[in-house]
Design an enzyme around this catalytic site. Structure first.
Site, PDB file in Angstrom:
ATOM      1  N   LEU A 153     -19.460  19.086 -16.502  1.00  0.00           N
ATOM      2  CA  LEU A 153     -19.114  18.674 -18.061  1.00  0.00           C
ATOM      3  C   LEU A 153     -20.116  18.374 -18.916  1.00  0.00           C
ATOM      4  CD1 LEU A 153     -15.874  16.433 -17.293  1.00  0.00           C
ATOM      5  CD2 LEU A 153     -15.977  18.848 -17.998  1.00  0.00           C
ATOM      6  N   GLY A 154     -21.401  18.144 -18.448  1.00  0.00           N
ATOM      7  CA  GLY A 154     -22.283  17.618 -19.454  1.00  0.00           C
ATOM      8  C   GLY A 154     -23.440  16.690 -18.569  1.00  0.00           C
ATOM      9  N   LYS A 182     -19.057  10.249 -13.709  1.00  0.00           N
ATOM     10  CA  LYS A 182     -20.293  10.190 -14.112  1.00  0.00           C
ATOM     11  C   LYS A 182     -21.224   9.515 -12.946  1.00  0.00           C
ATOM     12  CE  LYS A 182     -20.881   8.130 -18.061  1.00  0.00           C
ATOM     13  NZ  LYS A 182     -20.978   7.064 -19.189  1.00  0.00           N
ATOM     14  N   GLU A 195     -10.646   8.841 -16.631  1.00  0.00           N
ATOM     15  CA  GLU A 195      -9.645   9.727 -16.865  1.00  0.00           C
ATOM     16  C   GLU A 195     -10.466  10.924 -17.517  1.00  0.00           C
ATOM     17  OE1 GLU A 195      -7.338   8.765 -20.357  1.00  0.00           O
ATOM     18  OE2 GLU A 195      -8.740   7.016 -20.757  1.00  0.00           O
ATOM     19  N   ASP A 214     -22.698  -0.479 -28.851  1.00  0.00           N
ATOM     20  CA  ASP A 214     -23.355   0.883 -29.108  1.00  0.00           C
ATOM     21  C   ASP A 214     -22.239   1.804 -29.759  1.00  0.00           C
ATOM     22  OD1 ASP A 214     -25.589   2.885 -29.537  1.00  0.00           O
ATOM     23  OD2 ASP A 214     -25.066   3.572 -27.463  1.00  0.00           O
ATOM     24  N   LYS A 232     -20.571   4.137 -32.251  1.00  0.00           N
ATOM     25  CA  LYS A 232     -21.169   5.461 -33.183  1.00  0.00           C
ATOM     26  C   LYS A 232     -20.240   6.721 -32.895  1.00  0.00           C
ATOM     27  CE  LYS A 232     -24.296   6.631 -29.547  1.00  0.00           C
ATOM     28  NZ  LYS A 232     -25.949   6.832 -29.137  1.00  0.00           N
ATOM     29  N   PRO A 233     -20.239   7.538 -33.699  1.00  0.00           N
ATOM     30  CA  PRO A 233     -19.414   8.713 -33.640  1.00  0.00           C
ATOM     31  C   PRO A 233     -19.444   9.445 -32.360  1.00  0.00           C
ATOM     32  CG  PRO A 233     -20.340   8.616 -35.658  1.00  0.00           C
ATOM     33  CD  PRO A 233     -21.189   7.490 -34.841  1.00  0.00           C
TER      34      PRO A 233
END
Length: 229
Positions: free
Chosen positions: A18-19, A41, A95, A139, A141-142
């Site tokens: 996924l990344g 992860k 999830e 942390d 943040k957007p």
């Protein structure tokens, strides 16, 4: 450590990547026990080989899992699996979300004022639930706010350690940096950290409120509240 489709981590079967980020990789996976799709992860090897980092990862994951709030990314499980001798794979199971981060939304389709306030209210709800348990995000943040396809807001990486990276002036995404203190490592991001966090002092829930203010300012104005070097 790249995992191929079909690889198994305990009861979880890897489906596709996924990344990736400084902390490791994220994969779509199938939970064979409950027959549901999840996200996994994987900690980078430099973190997986550090006993203190592993202990902190598992401790904070358990704390966040106990929150069980609709505006915080749900953590289902943590574990380890020795795919190769001497190299344990440390992972957290969460999830699986469909949608986009607030950073991406701001870049492509900034929300109108009313929607920005709705997003901020949901973020505040998640933060309040965590603060009641004594957990500080550190942390916000957007990049760490996710908006699902049905409009729900989820706070990501809540209290989990991330790899420090140097600040890059003019970068499209705000890099995470770390500052050591007598109580461990305090995470923060240039442009969103409270003054006490910048100074490396002990922080509490008020630091998250400061960061939320910076995020709300950016949603309403289209520019960052603090953008200097």
């Amino acid at each position: 450590m790249a995992l191929a489709p079909g690889a198994r981590l305990g009861p979880y079967e890897i489906i596709a990547p996924l990344g990736a980020g400084g902390m490791g990789e994220v994969y779509r996976a199938l939970d064979r026990r409950l027959d549901r799709t999840v996200a996994i992860k994987i900690l980078s090897p430099q973190f997986a080989d550090d006993p203190a980092r592993r202990e902190r990862f598992e401790r904070e994951a358990k704390a966040v899992a106990a929150l069980s709030h609709p505006n915080i990314l749900a953590i289902h499980d943590v574990g380890s699996d020795a795919l190769t001798p001497g190299s344990p794979v440390i992972y957290a199971v969460t999830e699986l979300l469909e949608g986009e981060t607030l950073r991406k939304r701001l870049a492509t389709d900034p929300p109108p004022a009313r929607k920005a306030v709705e997003i901020a209210v949901q973020i505040a709800g998640g933060l309040a639930a965590a603060h009641e348990k004594g957990i500080v995000h550190r942390d916000l943040k957007p990049e760490n706010v996710f908006i699902t396809t049905d409009g729900r807001v989820k706070i990501l990486d809540f209290g989990l350690a991330t790899q420090p990276t140097p600040a890059v002036h003019g970068a499209p995404e705000a890099p995470t940096v770390a500052r050591a203190t007598d109580v461990g490592t305090v995470l923060g991001t240039v442009g969103y950290m409270s003054p006490e966090q910048v100074r490396g002092e002990r922080v509490d829930h008020r630091s998250d409120i400061f960061s939320l203010g910076a995020v709300l300012y950016e949603m309403l104005t289209g520019r960052r509240a603090f953008a200097r070097d």
